[in-house]
Enzyme design. Structure first.
Site, PDB file in Angstrom:
ATOM      1  N   SER A  43       0.864  -1.186   0.000  1.00 35.53           N
ATOM      2  CA  SER A  43       0.000   0.000   0.000  1.00 35.53           C
ATOM      3  C   SER A  43       0.899   1.234   0.000  1.00 35.53           C
ATOM      4  O   SER A  43       0.981   1.975   0.964  1.00 35.53           O
ATOM      5  CB  SER A  43      -0.924  -0.015   1.217  1.00 35.53           C
ATOM      6  OG  SER A  43      -0.183   0.035   2.421  1.00 35.53           O
ATOM      7  N   HIS A 156      -3.211  -6.218   2.466  1.00 35.46           N
ATOM      8  CA  HIS A 156      -2.307  -7.223   3.039  1.00 35.46           C
ATOM      9  C   HIS A 156      -2.959  -8.586   3.259  1.00 35.46           C
ATOM     10  O   HIS A 156      -2.294  -9.522   3.691  1.00 35.46           O
ATOM     11  CB  HIS A 156      -1.740  -6.726   4.379  1.00 35.46           C
ATOM     12  CG  HIS A 156      -0.845  -5.539   4.232  1.00 35.46           C
ATOM     13  ND1 HIS A 156      -0.386  -4.817   5.293  1.00 35.46           N
ATOM     14  CD2 HIS A 156      -0.322  -4.943   3.133  1.00 35.46           C
ATOM     15  CE1 HIS A 156       0.391  -3.825   4.858  1.00 35.46           C
ATOM     16  NE2 HIS A 156       0.430  -3.875   3.554  1.00 35.46           N
ATOM     17  N   GLU A 165      -4.609  -2.627   9.193  1.00 33.13           N
ATOM     18  CA  GLU A 165      -3.865  -3.101  10.363  1.00 33.13           C
ATOM     19  C   GLU A 165      -4.578  -2.794  11.678  1.00 33.13           C
ATOM     20  O   GLU A 165      -4.925  -1.645  11.955  1.00 33.13           O
ATOM     21  CB  GLU A 165      -2.474  -2.445  10.398  1.00 33.13           C
ATOM     22  CG  GLU A 165      -1.680  -2.751   9.142  1.00 33.13           C
ATOM     23  CD  GLU A 165      -0.371  -1.986   9.043  1.00 33.13           C
ATOM     24  OE1 GLU A 165       0.146  -1.533  10.087  1.00 33.13           O
ATOM     25  OE2 GLU A 165       0.131  -1.840   7.911  1.00 33.13           O
ATOM     26  N   GLU A 206       1.637  -9.518   7.015  1.00 32.00           N
ATOM     27  CA  GLU A 206       2.432  -9.074   8.161  1.00 32.00           C
ATOM     28  C   GLU A 206       2.268  -9.996   9.368  1.00 32.00           C
ATOM     29  O   GLU A 206       2.622  -9.645  10.491  1.00 32.00           O
ATOM     30  CB  GLU A 206       2.089  -7.621   8.519  1.00 32.00           C
ATOM     31  CG  GLU A 206       2.475  -6.669   7.390  1.00 32.00           C
ATOM     32  CD  GLU A 206       2.356  -5.205   7.734  1.00 32.00           C
ATOM     33  OE1 GLU A 206       1.798  -4.875   8.813  1.00 32.00           O
ATOM     34  OE2 GLU A 206       2.825  -4.377   6.938  1.00 32.00           O
ATOM     35  N   ASP A 244      -4.014   1.096  11.634  1.00 31.81           N
ATOM     36  CA  ASP A 244      -3.612   1.709  10.370  1.00 31.81           C
ATOM     37  C   ASP A 244      -4.622   1.311   9.308  1.00 31.81           C
ATOM     38  O   ASP A 244      -4.461   0.271   8.649  1.00 31.81           O
ATOM     39  CB  ASP A 244      -2.201   1.270   9.949  1.00 31.81           C
ATOM     40  CG  ASP A 244      -1.809   1.872   8.593  1.00 31.81           C
ATOM     41  OD1 ASP A 244      -2.552   2.743   8.100  1.00 31.81           O
ATOM     42  OD2 ASP A 244      -0.762   1.478   8.040  1.00 31.81           O
ATOM     43  N   GLU A 288      -3.275   5.680  12.216  1.00 31.60           N
ATOM     44  CA  GLU A 288      -2.401   6.053  11.092  1.00 31.60           C
ATOM     45  C   GLU A 288      -3.213   6.033   9.798  1.00 31.60           C
ATOM     46  O   GLU A 288      -4.018   5.124   9.594  1.00 31.60           O
ATOM     47  CB  GLU A 288      -1.266   5.022  11.045  1.00 31.60           C
ATOM     48  CG  GLU A 288      -0.351   5.089   9.844  1.00 31.60           C
ATOM     49  CD  GLU A 288       0.581   3.862   9.828  1.00 31.60           C
ATOM     50  OE1 GLU A 288       0.850   3.264  10.895  1.00 31.60           O
ATOM     51  OE2 GLU A 288       1.022   3.500   8.730  1.00 31.60           O
ATOM     52  N   ASP A 315       1.321   8.446   7.200  1.00 31.75           N
ATOM     53  CA  ASP A 315       2.229   7.504   6.511  1.00 31.75           C
ATOM     54  C   ASP A 315       2.263   7.881   5.032  1.00 31.75           C
ATOM     55  O   ASP A 315       3.139   8.637   4.605  1.00 31.75           O
ATOM     56  CB  ASP A 315       1.750   6.061   6.749  1.00 31.75           C
ATOM     57  CG  ASP A 315       2.504   5.038   5.911  1.00 31.75           C
ATOM     58  OD1 ASP A 315       3.554   5.377   5.357  1.00 31.75           O
ATOM     59  OD2 ASP A 315       2.047   3.873   5.802  1.00 31.75           O
ATOM     60  N   LYS A 340       9.685   5.237   7.281  1.00 31.50           N
ATOM     61  CA  LYS A 340      10.127   4.063   6.525  1.00 31.50           C
ATOM     62  C   LYS A 340      11.311   4.498   5.678  1.00 31.50           C
ATOM     63  O   LYS A 340      11.170   5.354   4.796  1.00 31.50           O
ATOM     64  CB  LYS A 340       9.002   3.598   5.594  1.00 31.50           C
ATOM     65  CG  LYS A 340       7.767   3.032   6.302  1.00 31.50           C
ATOM     66  CD  LYS A 340       6.603   2.955   5.311  1.00 31.50           C
ATOM     67  CE  LYS A 340       5.459   2.106   5.802  1.00 31.50           C
ATOM     68  NZ  LYS A 340       4.214   2.349   5.019  1.00 31.50           N
ATOM     69  N   HIS A 368       8.529  -1.146   9.419  1.00 31.73           N
ATOM     70  CA  HIS A 368       8.851  -2.121   8.377  1.00 31.73           C
ATOM     71  C   HIS A 368       7.989  -1.862   7.152  1.00 31.73           C
ATOM     72  O   HIS A 368       7.194  -0.921   7.133  1.00 31.73           O
ATOM     73  CB  HIS A 368       8.561  -3.542   8.904  1.00 31.73           C
ATOM     74  CG  HIS A 368       7.087  -3.756   9.168  1.00 31.73           C
ATOM     75  ND1 HIS A 368       6.514  -5.004   9.285  1.00 31.73           N
ATOM     76  CD2 HIS A 368       6.052  -2.870   9.327  1.00 31.73           C
ATOM     77  CE1 HIS A 368       5.215  -4.884   9.492  1.00 31.73           C
ATOM     78  NE2 HIS A 368       4.914  -3.606   9.526  1.00 31.73           N
ATOM     79  N   LYS A 391       6.952  -0.312  14.571  1.00 34.01           N
ATOM     80  CA  LYS A 391       5.873  -1.144  14.038  1.00 34.01           C
ATOM     81  C   LYS A 391       6.535  -2.134  13.102  1.00 34.01           C
ATOM     82  O   LYS A 391       7.128  -1.751  12.095  1.00 34.01           O
ATOM     83  CB  LYS A 391       4.889  -0.212  13.327  1.00 34.01           C
ATOM     84  CG  LYS A 391       4.057  -0.794  12.255  1.00 34.01           C
ATOM     85  CD  LYS A 391       3.009   0.186  11.761  1.00 34.01           C
ATOM     86  CE  LYS A 391       2.952   0.129  10.247  1.00 34.01           C
ATOM     87  NZ  LYS A 391       1.709   0.623   9.671  1.00 34.01           N
TER      88      LYS A 391
END
Ligand code: PGA
Ligand code: ZN
Length: 422
Positions: A43, A156, A165, A206, A244, A288, A315, A340, A368, A391
């Protein structure tokens, strides 16, 4: 003796999704070696530095990285030979200049970051220091609280969750090792609860569970609260929740489309109202990308409404880029940034982004990517930067656990000097 860069080589390897990625090896003339393997997002924000892919459909569906590997071994190796490896800022500047584009699209951010990180590792080895101490100095002794992503959705996982998330965040744990234990026990409790309700316990990218929950995003929060209690912890006190949604991934024509969960279309204001009701109902302390990357007004409305109570993390909105972080500070669009390394593409620019967060009194979370490798650079980096938050996925899948295990090692090594907390 000055440790000069002697040779730089690269290799096309695979990430945790089985897609190609870049590994770089830097050797110094004193024999020190540094290796780095670069992760990859699913994403991704549209303003991220460019990940160079070959586009040759005969190999890996176009996702090969042989051109990035060649860029490292030819142009970059030639340009950096003889540099003092400890001059990270000068090396990163040389990489940016050599590339010559705004978003590292010529040589590839995967090639450039691979070299930037491998140089830092080699320099640390040459100095006889662990990476966190080399990058962060004697003050690098603050271990981060992990945000552990135990339910996966969005891009994901093919679960019923629109939101990407749902993370557990053990804010009440006294040490990193205890925080990890709180998380692992809650993860196992959640597995039992899901199993008991007849839901699948297979995992997403994840390592979080990816069930077809009948009650959609709300049920995800309820099950996490139940799992925290089942594991013997107090929701909100021992373990909080962080989200998230990665809202860019379900934003279409000005609407947030909660299609998978059947919650319908929502306006930016509806999303603020939804999150406000959730913050009242569940122990959520951080959200997030609750709005899409170009919905600055949505982000601002969210921060105005909830920013004094919870952490609002940008993000995709700010993509670890000092330019967008500066805008978000100015416009009060959020109050924290996700960090990131591969969104911006060099170690030095990532540190610049973190400095900007600190100056603004913002929080920052070292993160990550959903496609990871066994590289643990980010664990050392999190301790070096001392922001108190990381995270790096759920409490399973070795590419996630590698980071947690490295943090356990660092905590043990620091001994009595260690500090812990968000
Ligand atoms: P990504 O997801 O690595 O797929 O971009 C992580 C995130 O959105 O935080
Ligand atoms: Zn995100």
């Amino acid at each position: 003796m000055t440790p000069h860069i002697d040779t730089i080589t690269a290799l096309e390897i695979l990430d945790s999704r089985g897609f190609p990625t870049v590994r770089v090896n830097v050797v110094l003339d004193d024999g020190s070696v540094g290796t780095a393997s670069i992760p990859s997002g699913a994403s991704t924000g549209e303003n991220e530095a460019t990940e160079l892919r070959d586009g040759d459909m005969a190999r890996y569906g176009g996702k090969g990285v042989l051109a990035a590997v060649a860029n490292v071994e030819d142009e970059i190796a030639d340009a950096l030979e003889g540099f003092d490896a400890r001059e990270q800022a000068a090396i990163d500047e040389a990489l940016i200049e050599l590339d010559g584009t705004e978003n590292k699209s010529r040589l590839g951010a995967n090639a450039i970051l691979g070299v930037s990180q491998a140089v830092a590792r080699a320099a640390a080895e040459s100095c006889g220091q662990p990476l966190y101490a080399y990058l962060g100095g004697v003050g690098a002794r603050h271990l981060p609280v992990p945000m552990m992503n135990v339910l996966n959705g969005g891009k994901h996982a093919d679960s019923s969750l629109d939101f990407q998330e749902f993370m557990i965040f053990p804010v009440g744990a006294p040490t990193f090792a205890e925080a990890l234990r709180y998380g692992a026990e809650t993860f196992q409790a959640l597995k039992k609860i899901l199993h008991g309700k007849g839901y699948a316990t297979s995992v997403g990218d994840e390592g979080g569970f990816a069930p077809q929950l009948k009650g959609g995003n709300d049920e995800a929060c309820e099950l996490i609260v139940a799992a925290i209690e089942k594991a013997g912890y107090v929701p909100g006190q021992d373990i909080a929740i962080a989200l998230d949604p990665a809202a860019s991934s379900f934003f279409e024509n000005g609407k947030y489309r909660l299609t998978r969960s059947g919650q319908g279309d929502k306006s930016p204001a509806d999303m603020v109202a939804l999150f406000k009701s959730w913050v009242a109902k569940y122990p959520i302390v951080s959200i997030e990308d609750g709005h899409a990357e170009n919905d600055w007004d949505g982000f601002k409305a969210m921060t105005a409404e909830l920013g004094d109570r919870i952490q609002i993390v940008g993000d995709d909105l700010v993509v670890t880029n000092p330019r967008y972080i500066a805008r978000a500070i100015e416009e009060k669009a959020c109050n924290a940034a996700l960090i990131k390394l591969n969104q911006i593409g060099t170690v030095s620019e990532t540190i610049d982004a973190i400095h900007l967060c600190r100056e603004a009194g913002w929080g920052f979370v070292i993160s990550h990517r959903s496609g990871e490798t066994e590289d643990t650079f980010m664990a050392d980096f999190a301790v070096a930067m001392g922001g108190g938050q990381i995270k790096t996925g759920s409490v399973c899948r070795s590419e996630r656990i590698a980071k947690y295990n490295r943090l356990l090692e660092i905590e043990a090594e620091l001994g009595a000097a260690v500090r812990f907390g968000a």
